[in-house]
Design a protein around this motif. Structure first.
Motif, PDB file in Angstrom:
ATOM      1  N   ALA A 179       1.413 -31.779   0.166  1.00  0.00           N
ATOM      2  CA  ALA A 179       0.536 -30.733   0.690  1.00  0.00           C
ATOM      3  C   ALA A 179       1.373 -29.490   0.938  1.00  0.00           C
ATOM      4  CB  ALA A 179      -0.124 -31.193   1.982  1.00  0.00           C
ATOM      5  N   MET A 237      -4.878 -22.809  10.296  1.00  0.00           N
ATOM      6  CA  MET A 237      -3.695 -23.141   9.524  1.00  0.00           C
ATOM      7  C   MET A 237      -2.427 -22.855  10.301  1.00  0.00           C
ATOM      8  SD  MET A 237      -1.104 -21.578   7.807  1.00  0.00           S
ATOM      9  CE  MET A 237      -1.822 -19.952   7.823  1.00  0.00           C
ATOM     10  N   LEU A 266      -4.191 -23.864   2.019  1.00  0.00           N
ATOM     11  CA  LEU A 266      -3.802 -25.251   1.822  1.00  0.00           C
ATOM     12  C   LEU A 266      -4.014 -25.659   0.368  1.00  0.00           C
ATOM     13  CD1 LEU A 266      -3.003 -28.075   2.913  1.00  0.00           C
ATOM     14  CD2 LEU A 266      -5.441 -28.480   3.333  1.00  0.00           C
ATOM     15  N   LEU A 314       1.167 -25.740   2.709  1.00  0.00           N
ATOM     16  CA  LEU A 314       0.430 -24.872   3.613  1.00  0.00           C
ATOM     17  C   LEU A 314       1.126 -23.531   3.639  1.00  0.00           C
ATOM     18  CD1 LEU A 314       0.947 -27.910   5.005  1.00  0.00           C
ATOM     19  CD2 LEU A 314      -0.708 -26.977   6.654  1.00  0.00           C
TER      20      LEU A 314
END
Lengths: 481, 1155
Positions: free
Chosen positions: B666, A3, B607, B668
């Motif tokens: 999205a 990530m 996520l 994150l």
């Protein structure tokens, strides 16, 4: 830490500007199509303009714009403006607004300073130009869209320029706006320049409209009108010569969907009236059958109403004019051609002027040979005799005034008398103390103009919006007749 | 080994098994109280079920144990050293709590446990005495509402050194813990502290899922942003919140406009009329545009809705049919047609859970090109896991005219030479002469208003009834909510008694009900919201709504001033004949369906993905029907003098609006350290609106009879006049779309939240090609919740403190027609021809270089709470919004052909301050008192206008640099004197000044005062809301017969009043004085019926409410209502509100029954 890697890529390696197209691509294969909406349904597809059908449609509304500028309103159309400032019409209701008081240049008083009439004429002029451009570019010479229409458009444009020249001060711009929206602002043109432009337009009209005798004659009458305004009498006579006396060109009302003949202020309230001998210098209209003035009985007297534009189709009798959605507006006719020739003859010292006038008086009231004014059933008027050199011009101009009553010619005639024939304006336009025409009992008090003094203005002034919005325009060069 | 004779109580888990009990001896102490001796009969574990009452404050464990033993009479044995080793002070307050629970509280985290030896003997022992292996606890921390993982949360076993922090996926792990019962504590800023017992077994690992609930503090509210839900303290811009659920339950809320009114600083809701179904105008932080819409956009459950309040009037047959609000005025062309209902008000307020108001570009950047006027984000109610709950709410109420209407004054007299009776004004007016000039000889003065006289009143009593219900429930994996509503409202408008009598005589039958009550509204709504938790990582939700709303707004009351007008000469009975406008039935029906679906996925802890799609389809059907059957030859003769045919006409207008929305985003997140958290959001959004309208009708004066079948024009209409066109057919269509992508990065560094982002947009009005440099809308904000930092001193005075700053841009797009050259079809039927000729009219000139109006806003603010539990909370925000590239239809030089052209030609500034204060003045169980004050001040200014632009508004509105948009300008009173001493100020006795700015049509400031009082342990709640509006100009038009002041006709009025009147005459016959008002906007009393009584009804809850609205108005405005604006929707300028109906005074009774 996958990530973290991903997040850092976004922030460190790929500037936003490079990422956005990528993201857009993710959102849709062709994002531009997402927002490529249709034109509103109220709007004609611009591509239609680029066809013969579109060009023909523009011509139709351009002609209707001539009706809008010429006769679709009371004091803010050519007929109304010309009638109010001259002796044709009197106003007892609206102080300082209609132009009847000759305070035309005082922008705090004259609503015409806000340009209702001016806008209408300019709108008609530009729409006619655009229609002609469309006809030239997209319409071939076909039975449904003949080439002669282009000549008609030239001629109508010429008339709008003549109107501007006859009604307004010296210094009127003729800006242009093309079909594609390209705009070219113009400086003010002097009155003489305007007439010259008009003559050129009428010449182009005669050429382009050569296939149509009607349009050629329309151009000839217009050219003759412009030329006598310029004092070019021989040329005017030449221009008018070929026009048959029974020629007539009318601008029709739109029964629906467009402008129609409207004299709203002649309606039941009767704000505007026919005024005999207005301001001392005015003519007596009510006794001449050519004006179509009718006398309407009221409880305490009578009122004089214009009626030539409201002829009962069944009886042929003129009726008090109000809104007439069926009424056509006569823009040019053979009568005017003859009158121009008579004036040219007088100016050039030719005695035929009186013959011409008497011919009209004897043959043109109620006669098909002269495109008779509708509803005027008298067959003849007594002949005129030569009044002598001092008043020949007055006699001729009175004949013009009666024949052409409420057609938008009177202001041009008075200006020509002052400018070309050097008459004192104070002997032409209404002067002195204003006296309201008879008023009905519903309005027991005199109108607001009663007792006021006529002003000294003889032309309509600069349009305030034109002054604000056209940097090339500085107002009137002069306000002379 | 001793026989199993005792049971160990394990905190939180009850009796878990039989264990060995170690021997006593002198190492144990025993406590006993003789007079409270317990029985020795029964099972040993029964001792833990005994109910005890304990109140201990900061005592040692040993002292606590001794006290419990002393109070309960049981014996407790323990090893002194074990208890002395526990030094943590203990505070415990418990009333009639099982003893086991008390021991659980005492021993959590101590490595000690309580064992029941007998029914009156408890032993406290060490859990390690057997030397067992070590265990651990693992788990995950998630948001209770969103189910999303919470990173960076602190996890600890209370009283031990075991602690850790959650990762990006919310996971944690603690190992090496000895078996025993502990208290697991999870802390995270913005959430309530999570605390739960956990038992760790030998060599075992416990798994815990801790769900954190947002802390019930203002800073911790969840607010909606373009990139998802956020805690308020993370967001740098102010967000106005309305907890609709609680407001609607206890207040008289008729529609969404009511819900938005006077609840969020900076949001001004203006009523257009007091009629039922009349729309309201919503403006946030001032207005920014002259020609474009100033409405905010509406997002419901992530989907954009058609909620335009600025909508076209209802269609009418003649264009002169008046709205019901214009009852005491005339049937004339000056009357505005009825305004269409606001589509915003289609939404049933009962289905709304909360509303977030994003007040400007600083908050709405990522909503893009349409969001410069703010965004109203609505969240609807959802089902909850658990038992099904049925809620039924019923309303019944009445509405009245608030007080007397202003009188119309008349002077009467004669005119020389005329024998009729004339209106005599003192110095100026609509008469034939004046007293001052000697042309009218006044002999009397009267004053009258039809609405103050019973038989003539056209405003009476309105009614409202509503029944709504909802069902909610579900399981952990599926939650469902259903709602339905039926309501019927009858407006105050009515046919006067006199008219009813006349009609009954003329027609021999009573007037139909729609004429008698010509303003009504019916609403039928149904909605369903389904939430499915497909897996711990995926949630689905689906919302569907169906709405039918029909508003009747036609058939006005007293009309026709040409017949004398009731305020002109009351004895003129012809005034009461039903006019054409009364015989015209104007209705507007909306059938509407909305759909919104959302998928939330959390494939990994770092996520989350979200997708939303939906649409809003509306079919509006307007009808205007002038019905000949409610006419008669006699009526026509009376009205017109001749027996002309009874006119008829019919216009049908059907419009479709279809709005679709597609969003994808999205998020994150990443927390490399305890002091750093990164969150990245990317997304795309697409919105598309399509409008189509078809109008078919004929004008009444054509006397045609139209039949409207399924194909609208079958059969062909027949007309008295065959030359007239039989019908007019008008079609219109419009379309707009935006598509944008956005990026947002938030960094939480040591508790300082910094966010940067940008949206890039394509918008239909400005071309779809990306090569045209589509606009970018950047944003930047930071939020620093200082009080959440570890160094912030814990003290009783300031409980929370936050500083914030936000900057952002967003846009406002024009219609596509602003960009293209417009040509309109105008088919002509020329005189003398029966053929229709196709015509094309050249319209406005397009401008392909247009840019959207660009709103740039910055704001800064402080949120601070004082005293414990946020007893006083204060929010202050300063903002400045600059709108550049203001679009306007610039007039072109007339010599160019009378065209106008849209141009970016100006800049507008809005700046202001917003303050909100909530205070819990009294916060006791038996009584509570909350006070709320919201205030906002806005200063609007046209900063720049391109030179030579002449843009003028209606009446005396002007657009001048340095002054507010739509500012009113007029001539001030310079000086005056009654020179001739006749007591009358003639027009030549007053000197008016030069054109001067007189004020603006919107208030400079608005303040709302709210007070909520809870009595009877909260069972009775009283709520009051006052709304103060400062310095708003609502024009008051001098008009016959709606408003003529006394100063116009009565020489006994002061010269100052006469001067003001003459000033109004000079200013387009209009007063332009700024007024201020205070309105008792809402009052409600809600009583929650005691549960004991409710259960006799086999119900769970029952609340009854008496609510009032508009119960008082104090204002220096002399017209009907300073906050009624009859035609304001079509222009920002207020218009003649003498035509309007004042806001009604309403009372409603409501019950809410929970089953």
């Amino acid at each position: 830490m996958p990530m973290f890697t991903l997040a850092m890529r976004y922030t460190t390696r790929a500037p936003l500007g490079r990422m956005l197209p990528f993201l857009i691509g993710l959102a849709a294969c062709s994002p531009a199509k997402l927002v490529d909406t249709q034109n509103p349904g109220t709007v004609v597809d611009p591509s239609l303009i680029q066809t013969a059908v579109g060009a023909a449609g523009l011509r139709t509304t351009a002609i209707n714009a001539v009706m809008a500028a010429g006769a679709s309103g009371a004091f803010d159309t050519v007929i109304g403006m010309s009638g109010m400032v001259t002796d044709e019409l009197g106003d007892w209701f609206i102080a300082g607004a209609s132009g009847d008081d000759r305070h035309l240049l005082d922008q705090t008083k004259s609503i015409n300073a806000n340009g209702y009439g001016y806008r209408a004429i300019q709108l008609a002029r530009v729409q006619i130009r655009q229609a002609r451009q469309a006809l030239q570019a997209y319409a071939n010479n076909t039975p449904s869209v003949p080439r002669a229409w282009q000549g008609e458009m030239y001629a109508l444009e010429g008339y709008t320029v003549v109107w501007l020249a006859e009604l307004y001060c010296s210094g009127i711009p003729l800006s242009s706006s093309s079909l594609t929206g390209a705009q070219v602002l113009s400086r003010g043109l002097t009155t003489q320049e305007l007439f010259t432009v008009a003559v050129a337009l009428f010449d182009s009209a005669a050429t382009a409209g050569a296939d149509s005798a009607r349009f050629v004659n329309l151009a000839r009458v217009g050219k003759a009108r412009a030329l006598i305004d310029l004092g070019q009498f021989a040329a005017a006579d030449s221009a008018a010569t070929g026009v048959p006396t029974n020629f007539v060109y009318t601008v029709p009302s739109a029964v629906s969907g467009g402008s129609y003949f409207s004299f709203a202020y002649f309606e039941s309230l009767g704000y505007f009236r026919v005024h005999d001998h207005e301001g001392g210098n005015g003519l007596e209209w009510s006794t001449d059958p050519r004006t179509g003035v009718v006398t309407v009985p009221e409880l305490t007297g009578t009122m004089l109403w214009p009626a030539k534009y409201n002829v009962d189709s069944a009886t042929g009798t003129p009726q008090p004019t109000t809104n007439q959605s069926y009424q056509s507006f006569r823009l040019a006719d053979g009568l005017e051609a003859r009158l121009v020739q008579a004036e040219a003859a007088l100016a050039l010292g030719n005695d035929s002027w009186l013959t011409t006038l008497n011919t009209l008086r004897s043959t043109c009231v109620g006669s098909a040979a002269c495109a008779p004014l509708p509803g005027l059933t008298s067959t003849s008027l007594p002949p005129l005799t030569d009044p002598g050199a001092d008043t020949r011009l007055d006699t001729l101009m009175k004949e013009r005034a009666m024949w052409l009553y409420l057609t938008g010619h009177r202001e041009g005639d008075l200006r020509r008398m002052a400018h070309v024939y050097n008459r004192d304006p104070e002997t032409l336009w209404p002067t002195g103390t204003m006296v309201d025409p008879a008023y009905p009992p519903n309005f027991p008090n005199p109108g607001p103009e009663n007792g006021l003094q006529f002003g000294s203005d003889v032309v309509y002034g600069p349009d305030t919006h034109e002054q604000q919005l056209n940097p090339l325009y500085g107002g009137c060069y002069d306000v002379n007749p | 080994m001793r026989p199993c004779m005792a049971r160990r109580f394990v905190a939180g888990l009850g009796i878990v098994g039989c264990v060995m009990v170690f021997g006593g001896g002198n190492v144990f102490a025993q406590q006993a109280v003789a007079e409270n001796r317990a029985t020795t009969d029964g099972r040993a574990e029964d001792v833990f079920a005994r109910l005890v009452t304990v109140r201990l404050d900061r005592v040692t464990l040993k002292a606590a144990v001794q006290a419990i033993a002393s109070n309960t009479g049981i014996r407790v044995q323990y090893h002194v050293a074990l208890l002395d080793a526990v030094q943590t002070p203990i505070t415990i307050h418990a009333s009639q709590v099982p003893l086991g629970k008390v021991f659980e509280q005492l021993l959590v985290g101590t490595q000690l446990t309580a064992v029941a030896l007998r029914s009156d003997v408890v032993s406290i022992e060490s859990v390690r005495t057997s030397g067992r292996l070590l265990g651990g606890v693992v788990g995950r921390v998630a948001d209770a509402a969103t189910k999303r993982p919470i990173s960076g949360a602190s996890v600890s076993l209370d009283g031990t050194a075991f602690r850790t922090r959650t990762g990006d996926d919310g996971a944690f792990r603690i190992t090496g813990v000895g078996a025993g019962t502990y208290r697991l504590v999870v802390r995270r800023i913005g959430y309530q502290v999570y605390s739960a017992p956990v038992t760790i077994k030998d060599d075992g690992t416990e798994t815990i899922v801790a769900t954190l609930t947002a802390a019930a503090t203002v800073l911790n509210d969840v607010v909606t942003t373009a990139t998802g839900d956020r805690r308020r303290f993370e967001v740098g811009n102010a967000v106005g919140m309305i907890k609709a659920d609680s407001v609607v339950a206890t207040t008289l809320i008729r529609n969404l406009s009511d819900l938005l009114q006077a609840r969020v600083p900076g949001v001004i809701v203006s009523n257009t009329d007091g009629a039922v179904g009349a729309p309201s105008k919503i403006r946030i932080r001032g207005i920014s545009s002259i020609n474009l819409n100033n409405d905010p956009i509406i997002i419901v459950d992530g989907v954009r809705l058609n909620a335009m309040t600025t909508v076209a009037p209802l269609q009418t047959t003649s264009g002169s049919v008046t709205t019901l609000g214009q009852l005491s005025t005339s049937y004339s062309a000056n009357s505005a047609p009825p305004l269409a209902p606001s589509r915003l008000d289609d939404i049933d307020p009962n289905t709304i859970e909360s509303i977030d108001v994003l007040r400007g570009p600083s908050a709405s950047s990522l909503y893009g090109t349409d969001a410069a006027n703010g965004v109203i984000v609505i969240k609807t109610k959802k089902g909850q896991a658990g038992a099904w709950r049925l809620s039924v709410t019923g309303d019944a109420g009445l509405s009245f005219v608030p007080g007397r209407m202003p009188d119309v004054w008349r002077g009467w007299g004669s005119v020389a030479g005329n024998n009729q009776y004339w209106v005599c004004y003192l110095a100026a007016g609509q008469g034939v002469g004046t007293v001052a000039d000697g042309n009218c000889h006044q002999d009397s003065v009267t004053h009258f208003n039809v609405e103050n006289y019973g038989p003539m009143k056209t405003l009476g009593t309105g009614t409202n009834r509503s029944l709504s219900g909802s069902v909610a429930g579900g399981t952990a994996g599926w939650q469902q909510f259903f709602s339905a509503r039926a309501s019927s409202n009858v407006g105050m408008a009515k046919m006067s008694d006199v008219e009813r009598h006349v009609i009954a005589q003329l027609w021999s039958v009573p007037a139909p009900s729609w004429m008698v009550h010509p303003n009504t509204e019916q609403d039928f709504d149904g909605s369903s919201r389904t939430t499915v938790n497909v897996s711990p990582k995926i949630d689905l939700s689906l919302t569907t709504t169906g709405i039918y709303r029909n508003v009747l707004n036609g058939g006005s009351g007293i009309q026709d001033q040409n017949n004398g007008g009731v305020t002109f000469r009351p004895e003129d009975s012809l005034a009461y004949l039903p006019s054409e406008s009364q015989r015209t039935r104007v209705t507007s029906a909306e059938t509407r369906g909305t759909l919104a679906g959302t998928v939330d996925a959390r494939p990994w802890g770092w996520l989350s993905l979200s997708g939303t799609g939906g649409g809003d389809y509306g079919l509006r059907s307007d009808q205007s029907d002038l019905q000949a059957q409610y006419c008669s030859a006699l009526l026509q003769t009376l009205q017109n003098g001749t027996a002309s045919p009874c006119p008829s006409g019919h216009v049908v207008s059907r419009g479709n609006t279809f709005v679709t929305t597609t969003n994808g985003s999205a998020n994150l997140s990443f927390s490399p350290t305890a002091w750093l958290n990164l969150r990245t959001a990317i997304g795309a959004q697409y919105s598309h609106t399509r409008y189509y309208n078809l109008q078919v009708g004929n004008n009444y004066y054509n006397f045609c009879t139209l039949a409207f079948g399924s194909t609208l024009l079958t059969p062909e209409p027949t007309c008295v006049d065959p030359n007239m066109p039989k019908y007019l057919l008008t079609e219109s269509r419009d379309e707009a779309a935006t598509a944008g992508v956005y990026f947002e990065q938030t960094v939480n560094l040591f508790g300082l939240y910094t966010t940067v982002g940008v949206r890039q947009d394509l918008a239909s009005a400005f071309g779809g090609q990306i090569s045209k440099s589509p606009p970018n809308y950047p944003k930047f904000n930071f939020s620093y919740p200082l009080s959440e930092q570890s160094f912030f001193p814990k003290q009783p005075y300031v409980s929370s403190l936050r500083f914030r700053f936000a900057y952002g841009q967003s846009g406002n797009q024009a219609s596509r027609t602003a960009v293209i050259n417009q040509y309109y079809q105008a088919d002509l039927t020329l005189a003398g021809s029966s053929v229709t000729t196709p015509g094309i009219v050249v319209g406005t000139v397009g401008n392909a270089t247009l840019r959207p109006e660009l709103g740039t806003e910055w704001e800064g603010g402080v949120d601070v709470s004082f005293l414990d539990n946020e007893r006083i909370h204060l929010e202050t925000t300063l903002y400045r919004k600059m709108t550049r590239n203001m679009l306007s239809a610039k007039q072109l030089a007339p010599s160019l052909g009378n065209y106008s052209q849209y141009t970016n030609l100006g800049d507008v500034s809005n700046r202001g301050v917003e303050v909100g204060v909530t205070a819990k003045v009294i916060d006791a169980r038996v009584m509570s008192w909350d006070v709320t004050v919201n205030g906002a001040r806005n200063s609007n200014k046209l900063v720049r206008m391109a030179p030579g632009i002449g843009v003028n508004g209606p009446l005396n509105t002007q657009f001048r640099e340095g002054y507010p948009l739509y500012g009113y300008w007029g001539l001030p009173v310079g000086s005056y004197a009654d020179a001739n001493g006749d007591g009358i100020l003639a027009q030549n006795e007053i000197v008016l000044g030069t054109m001067t700015y007189l004020g603006a049509p919107y208030p400079k400031a608005e303040v709302t005062y709210g007070s909520q009082l809870g009595l009877l342990d909260g069972a009775l709640r009283l709520s009051v809301n006052l709304n103060q509006v400062l310095d708003k100009v609502t024009p008051l038009v001098l008009s016959n017969p709606t408003y003529i002041p006394r100063a116009a006709v009565d020489r006994t009025t002061s010269l100052a009043q006469q001067a003001a009147y003459l000033q109004a005459v000079a200013n387009n016959n209009t007063y332009y004085g700024a007024s201020s008002s205070v309105r008792l906007n809402e009052f409600s009393a809600t009583y929650t019926v005691p549960i004991s009584l409710v259960r006799r009804l086999h119900a769970q809850t029952l609340a009854i409410t008496l609510a009032g609205r508009n119960l008082g108005l104090w204002s220096n405005y002399v017209g009907k209502d300073p906050n009624v604006d009859t035609s304001g929707l079509l222009s920002e300028a207020s218009q003649d509100n003498t035509l309007g109906t004042p806001q009604p005074r309403s009372w409603t009774f409501r019950f809410n029954l929970g089953l």
